[in-house]
Design an enzyme around this catalytic site. Structure first.
Site, PDB file in Angstrom:
ATOM      1  N   HIS A   1       2.865   0.051  -2.019  1.00  0.00           N
ATOM      2  CA  HIS A   1       1.425   0.295  -1.992  1.00  0.00           C
ATOM      3  C   HIS A   1       0.847   0.417  -3.402  1.00  0.00           C
ATOM      4  CE1 HIS A   1       3.372   4.162  -2.130  1.00  0.00           C
ATOM      5  NE2 HIS A   1       2.237   4.786  -2.360  1.00  0.00           N
TER       6      HIS A   1
ATOM      7  N   CYS B   1     -14.161  -9.734  24.747  1.00  0.00           N
ATOM      8  CA  CYS B   1     -14.126  -9.104  26.069  1.00  0.00           C
ATOM      9  C   CYS B   1     -15.096  -9.770  27.043  1.00  0.00           C
ATOM     10  CB  CYS B   1     -14.443  -7.623  25.955  1.00  0.00           C
ATOM     11  SG  CYS B   1     -16.106  -7.296  25.308  1.00  0.00           S
TER      12      CYS B   1
END
Length: 180
Positions: free
Chosen positions: A70, A153
């Site tokens: 990171h 959706c």
């Protein structure tokens, strides 16, 4: 974009497939791009897709062989763009939670952060999501609001991730204002 190092975070929204187009365009414009994906994102678009587009390995694991993935990724980048940014990611980012490679990169990153949310319109309208977005704005993140249209959706409303060309233009704009 030539000479710029861009870190692209991909979270688990169905709009992740559109991020492949964004990454391709960034690379074609001369940018060096590294992609970091959440575990959920990898269920929607395979890391190999982004490896092929960037010519680089894709970050998926906080526990990689390097001691501080990171930190390394955050230090090399000029800009961090998260597209799509799910409601889950927005909540983690707003509250400083770091439990995967992407959220730890975000906390370690000191440059400009662009966030392109994508989610169902009811989720987008929730006060909690709007509070998290405001907190991110207050922290200096550039939010690229979602567009209205047909959602995965089947509903129609706000929540579609901004088109790759819109995100690309915002990245260009932010980088043109920044001396790196």
């Amino acid at each position: 974009m030539s000479g710029h190092e861009i870190l692209v975070g991909v979270t688990g929204g169905i709009a992740a497939y559109k991020t492949a187009s964004l990454v391709s365009r960034l690379v074609q414009s001369g940018a060096s791009v590294t992609v970091v994906m959440t575990e959920a994102a990898a269920h929607l678009v395979g890391p190999k897709t982004f490896e092929a587009l960037t010519g680089r390995p894709v970050g998926t694991d906080l526990w990689s062989p390097t001691p501080h993935p990171h930190i390394d990724l955050a230090r090399q980048a000029d800009l961090l763009c998260v597209a799509p940014a799910t409601a889950n990611f927005l909540a983690k980012a707003a509250w400083g939670m770091a439990d995967d490679l992407l959220t730890t990169c975000l906390l370690a990153f000191t440059g400009p952060v662009l966030v392109a949310p994508a989610m169902n319109s009811q989720m987008w309208a929730k006060p909690a999501v709007q509070r998290n977005l405001q907190r991110l704005r207050d922290d200096g993140c550039v939010i690229i609001d979602p567009e209205e249209g047909r959602l995965s959706c089947g509903e129609v409303g706000a929540g579609r991730m901004a088109e790759p060309d819109v995100i690309f233009a915002k990245i260009e704009e932010v980088l043109s204002r920044r001396i790196v």
